[in-house]
Design a protein around this motif. Structure first.
Motif, PDB file in Angstrom:
ATOM      1  N   UNK A 281       8.094 -14.740  45.200  1.00 25.46           N
ATOM      2  CA  UNK A 281       7.337 -13.760  44.427  1.00 25.46           C
ATOM      3  C   UNK A 281       8.281 -12.937  43.561  1.00 25.46           C
ATOM      4  N   UNK A 282       7.872 -12.589  42.332  1.00 26.73           N
ATOM      5  CA  UNK A 282       8.737 -11.771  41.472  1.00 26.73           C
ATOM      6  C   UNK A 282       8.893 -10.360  42.033  1.00 26.73           C
ATOM      7  N   UNK A 283       9.939  -9.682  41.575  1.00 27.06           N
ATOM      8  CA  UNK A 283      10.208  -8.320  42.039  1.00 27.06           C
ATOM      9  C   UNK A 283       9.179  -7.355  41.465  1.00 27.06           C
ATOM     10  N   UNK A 284       8.809  -6.372  42.257  1.00 26.12           N
ATOM     11  CA  UNK A 284       7.846  -5.349  41.847  1.00 26.12           C
ATOM     12  C   UNK A 284       8.575  -4.008  41.853  1.00 26.12           C
ATOM     13  N   UNK A 285       9.088  -3.609  40.691  1.00 27.75           N
ATOM     14  CA  UNK A 285       9.911  -2.402  40.590  1.00 27.75           C
ATOM     15  C   UNK A 285       9.171  -1.211  40.009  1.00 27.75           C
ATOM     16  N   UNK A 286       8.325  -1.444  38.992  1.00 31.78           N
ATOM     17  CA  UNK A 286       7.662  -0.330  38.306  1.00 31.78           C
ATOM     18  C   UNK A 286       6.311  -0.783  37.807  1.00 31.78           C
ATOM     19  N   UNK A 287       5.451   0.199  37.522  1.00 28.92           N
ATOM     20  CA  UNK A 287       4.142  -0.074  36.961  1.00 28.92           C
ATOM     21  C   UNK A 287       4.253  -0.200  35.448  1.00 28.92           C
ATOM     22  N   UNK A 288       3.204  -0.689  34.784  1.00 30.54           N
ATOM     23  CA  UNK A 288       3.305  -0.891  33.334  1.00 30.54           C
ATOM     24  C   UNK A 288       3.654   0.360  32.537  1.00 30.54           C
TER      25      UNK A 288
END
Length: 426
Positions: A281-288
């Motif tokens: 799964x790709x990294x989830x660092x920040x929201x849009x």
């Protein structure tokens, strides 16, 4: 008319937009009256003598759903009719339909739509009747706004995990959690209230992990059980499912609600299932909008999306405890309401507001009070003293920086020298 007494502001999430409004500001909700649908002529042609079909709602793996009115009790309900089997010898559609009805009959949970009736119509069609939940599918909110604030996402996930925990306690595995399986309504205190409304692929967990035959990502007669975009790795491979399969689905839902996009997506269902099976799964660092994801929440989503079931949360109860830990409080909903109520109350005292458009929909604005003191900037780090560069001998030659006019001058001098040499040679 006497002025209405002002009520204390309470955080309310509007279902038509991602903003929060106070109680004294009206929130438009889709209220449905049963009297506007069924006329006396329609009542004469009521289904099974008790229900009037109003409009179609959608289709699932086990049947097609309709909004209907129950005449005797004068209330709105949802009727699901079983899909006609492709072959008269096939008993699988009926088994799935009956399994879903039995699962709903066993569940009595505030976040699960209740089963009201089950039977066979005069024309032989099987049907089940469930309660009608006023609200919007979670998929509709996602398609409109793309992503939701972190506090709202955590509150929704906690309610969905609570419903799945109740199903797991009864030995049931959902296997098909997705945004269209969740309906979000408004509770009395103005917060979100989520309902699970589709148990079409529910299965009873067996002690030996028995699972219907499936060919996984290779396709074939059995295929896989679930929606390709929301498959777990074990579903993609055709392996047995358990409670950790729903944990993976919670991770997919959390990733999509926080980032506005699914972690895996492809035009081909086979490719999408393959990505769930083997691609990290790709990294989830920040929201849009640039808001960083809370570290504990980011780690929680990453653990839910682990490929190996033993690397995920073992139960939904453990996942709910981690959700409470991720926000640093025992009640994520109460924390969100308290924080938003404070923000809504500040404009009433004369605080200025800064309107910041959302990147996904420029027509919407987000309210951010200016009364909060700006966060102090960290002191600038002093630059280390530059050491004198050691002399290099012989000195390095630098490239000549010739512009266009210098180039023409060089060409002209060379031409004049060539012409002078030709004249002297004669």
């Amino acid at each position: 008319m006497p002025p209405r007494a002002r009520q204390p502001p309470v955080a309310r999430y509007c279902l038509a937009c991602p903003l929060v409004r106070s109680r004294h500001e009206p929130v438009t909700m889709p209220r449905t009256s049963t009297a506007e649908y069924a006329s006396p002529a329609q009542a004469a042609h009521a289904f099974d003598g008790r229900y009037v079909i109003i409009s179609p709602l959608g289709s699932s793996h086990t049947g097609r759903t309709y909004l209907a009115r129950q005449l005797e009790l004068d209330r709105l309900v949802v009727i699901k009719f079983m899909h006609e089997p492709r072959s008269a010898r096939s008993s699988r559609p009926l088994e799935r339909f009956q399994r879903e009805a039995r699962a709903l009959a066993r569940l009595d949970h505030p976040h699960v739509a209740r089963l009201l009736d089950y039977g066979e119509a005069a024309d032989g069609r099987r049907y089940m009747v469930t309660e009608h939940v006023e609200g919007r599918p979670l998929a509709a909110l996602q398609e409109r706004f793309g992503w939701l604030p972190q506090e709202r996402v955590v509150g929704l996930l906690d309610q969905i995990a609570s419903a799945l925990a109740g199903a797991h306690d009864h030995g049931l595995v959902h296997r098909n959690l997705k945004p269209r399986s969740v309906v979000v309504s408004e509770s009395r205190d103005g917060s979100d209230h989520a309902h699970l409304v589709d148990f079409g692929l529910v299965k009873e967990s067996a002690p030996d992990g028995a699972e219907p035959a499936s060919h996984g990502v290779t396709g074939g007669p059995g295929g896989w059980y679930g929606t390709p975009r929301y498959l777990s790795p074990e579903q993609a491979f055709g392996r047995p499912s358990d409670a950790r399969t729903d944990v993976y689905a919670i991770g997919l839902l959390a990733f999509e609600l926080l980032s506005g996009r699914p972690p895996f997506d492809a035009h081909s269902p086979i490719t999408c299932a393959y990505m769930h099976a083997v691609v990290a799964a790709p990294a989830l660092d920040a929201q849009p909008d640039g808001t960083p994801i809370a570290p504990r929440l980011r780690d929680l989503v990453a653990r839910c999306l682990a490929k190996a079931p033993e690397d995920r949360f073992p139960t939904m109860h453990a996942l709910r405890a981690a959700l409470e830990d991720a926000t640093g409080t025992a009640s994520t909903a109460e924390r969100a309401r308290a924080e938003w109520a404070t923000m809504v109350d500040q404009p009433a005292r004369g605080a200025l507001l800064k309107l910041r458009p959302r990147p996904r929909d420029r027509g919407l604005v987000r309210l951010t009070p200016r009364t909060q003191p700006p966060s102090p900037r960290p002191p600038a780090r002093p630059e280390p003293p530059r050491e004198a560069a050691a002399e290099v001998w012989p000195p390095r030659s630098r490239p000549l920086g010739l512009n266009r006019w210098d180039l023409w001058l060089v060409i002209l001098v060379a031409f004049a020298a060539a012409l002078l040499g030709a004249l002297l040679g004669r």
